[in-house]
Scaffold this active site. Structure first.
Site, PDB file in Angstrom:
ATOM      1  N   SER A  34      -5.691  -2.587 -10.935  1.00 37.50           N
ATOM      2  CA  SER A  34      -4.790  -3.133 -10.192  1.00 37.50           C
ATOM      3  C   SER A  34      -5.294  -1.798  -8.939  1.00 37.50           C
ATOM      4  O   SER A  34      -5.134  -2.212  -8.374  1.00 37.50           O
ATOM      5  CB  SER A  34      -3.192  -2.799 -10.268  1.00 37.50           C
ATOM      6  OG  SER A  34      -3.162  -1.921 -10.977  1.00 37.50           O
ATOM      7  N   ASP A 324       4.421   1.737  -4.588  1.00 35.29           N
ATOM      8  CA  ASP A 324       5.046   0.571  -5.693  1.00 35.29           C
ATOM      9  C   ASP A 324       5.305   2.221  -6.787  1.00 35.29           C
ATOM     10  O   ASP A 324       3.963   3.251  -6.657  1.00 35.29           O
ATOM     11  CB  ASP A 324       4.905  -0.535  -5.648  1.00 35.29           C
ATOM     12  CG  ASP A 324       3.449  -0.649  -6.584  1.00 35.29           C
ATOM     13  OD1 ASP A 324       2.948   0.731  -7.255  1.00 35.29           O
ATOM     14  OD2 ASP A 324       2.926  -1.902  -6.331  1.00 35.29           O
ATOM     15  N   HIS A 327       1.366   2.333  -8.096  1.00 36.82           N
ATOM     16  CA  HIS A 327       0.002   2.145  -6.777  1.00 36.82           C
ATOM     17  C   HIS A 327       0.593   3.175  -5.810  1.00 36.82           C
ATOM     18  O   HIS A 327       1.101   3.169  -5.665  1.00 36.82           O
ATOM     19  CB  HIS A 327      -0.343   0.853  -6.512  1.00 36.82           C
ATOM     20  CG  HIS A 327      -0.469  -0.077  -7.432  1.00 36.82           C
ATOM     21  ND1 HIS A 327       0.672  -1.208  -8.249  1.00 36.82           N
ATOM     22  CD2 HIS A 327      -0.890   0.093  -8.529  1.00 36.82           C
ATOM     23  CE1 HIS A 327      -0.174  -1.386  -9.391  1.00 36.82           C
ATOM     24  NE2 HIS A 327      -1.455  -1.235  -9.745  1.00 36.82           N
TER      25      HIS A 327
END
Length: 349
Positions: A34, A324, A327
């Site tokens: 990610s 978040d 991240h």
């Protein structure tokens, strides 16, 4: 019709030659999780997605793309710095085609790791499958540019690999199977061998300019601080120590492969130190908060828990190191990418 096909091929060859004149890198090709997924998870059956607001609210047009941030991710900034497009398109996104992938393509999948068992946790694309997509891409590229020009793109491309955090935080430290088989030290070495095999296979497929990403200070992610709430929500230094140890093993792998693989240029792009500096001295980088994230309460939200209905999301993400609980924000991504370009990747400019 034939005239249009010939004209298209000539234009592609001209653009390729123009790119070669102005840069030592022909394309940006991305593998990983990610930290660098630009939207591939949008197109697979998994709960780990970010193709909804407020993700992407500071991206071009304010649109969510599947990037796990409020805007661009490090590979987008790196592509921009190398004179390519300002974003790296996701391979599985049907709105792009092979013409878009000549100068950059992303095969990364949020939630994946070196270990196949890690990708099973959230049913995402395993690393071996990312490589199969790359082989398919090579065939398509040769069909579009012709074998000689495609081989030039492949050999002059910069390959960016970024993964490993999920192997520890979403696998080893969560589920009992791997710890019952491996000590932390042995598991690190297990992952390093997978990295060795992956880089070697990329090399055999024509890659020559490769950046292997290190682990961040993963014990300082807001989610891990929240799990450490009993001890005051400080960084989990045991996790940070594991990240540093693993990065040391990757560095030794890089040195070894540079002697074993003829003409390869392999570097370690280690974000640990720059991210650690940002987290420990946020005001020096223009941030106000490094302990909690912008989205939601900033302590545990990620993916669907970080949605536009959450009333606690901050108004200005540039004040936060993290978007978040897992991240970084676009601003942090830009700083990390700039650090990589000026240090580990400078030899490719």
């Amino acid at each position: 019709m034939a005239y249009k096909v010939i004209l298209s091929l000539l234009l592609a060859q001209f653009l390729l030659q123009l790119q070669t004149i102005h840069s030592k890198v022909s394309s940006i090709i991305v593998f990983g999780d990610s930290s660098v997924d630009s939207g591939n998870n949008n197109h697979i059956s998994t709960i780990l997605k970010s193709n909804f607001g407020p993700y992407g609210r500071d991206f071009y047009g304010g649109q969510p793309t599947g990037r796990f941030s409020n805007g661009r991710i490090p590979t987008d900034f790196i592509s921009d710095a190398f004179g390519m497009k300002p974003i790296v398109p996701a391979y599985l996104d049907p709105s792009y085609n092979i013409t878009d992938f000549v100068t950059g393509v992303c095969f990364a999948s949020a939630g994946t790791g070196y270990d196949n068992a890690t990708s099973d946790v959230l049913s995402v694309i395993p690393l071996w499958r990312e490589l199969e997509y790359y082989k398919e891409y090579q065939r398509r590229l040769k069909g579009y540019l012709g074998e000689e020009n495609a081989d030039q793109v492949i050999s002059e491309a910069l390959y960016l690999i970024s993964l490993g955090t999920n192997d520890f935080l979403e696998n080893y430290y969560v589920y009992p199977h791997r710890p019952s088989e491996y000590s932390v030290e042995a598991y690190q070495q297990y992952l390093v061998e997978i990295a060795r095999n992956f880089v070697t296979e990329l090399y055999q497929l024509g890659a020559r300019k490769i950046s292997l990403g290190g682990l961040p200070p993963m014990g300082c992610l807001p989610m891990e601080r929240t799990r450490n709430i009993v001890l005051g929500s400080y960084c989990v230094e045991d996790y940070n120590n594991v990240a540093r140890d693993f990065n040391g093993k990757l560095q030794r792998l890089v040195l070894k492969l540079n002697t074993e693989l003829a003409a390869v240029q392999l570097v370690l792009s280690n974000s640990y130190d720059i991210l650690s500096d940002i987290i420990r001295n946020p005001s020096s980088f223009g941030f106000e908060n490094a302990a909690i994230a912008c989205c939601g309460t900033g302590r545990f939200e990620m993916s669907y828990m970080c949605d536009k209905l959450n009333p606690f999301t901050c108004g200005d993400a540039t004040k936060y190191v993290f978007w978040d609980s897992f991240h970084p924000t676009e601003k942090t991504n830009g700083i990390v990418a700039d650090h990589a370009v000026k240090n580990s990747l400078v030899k490719f400019l």
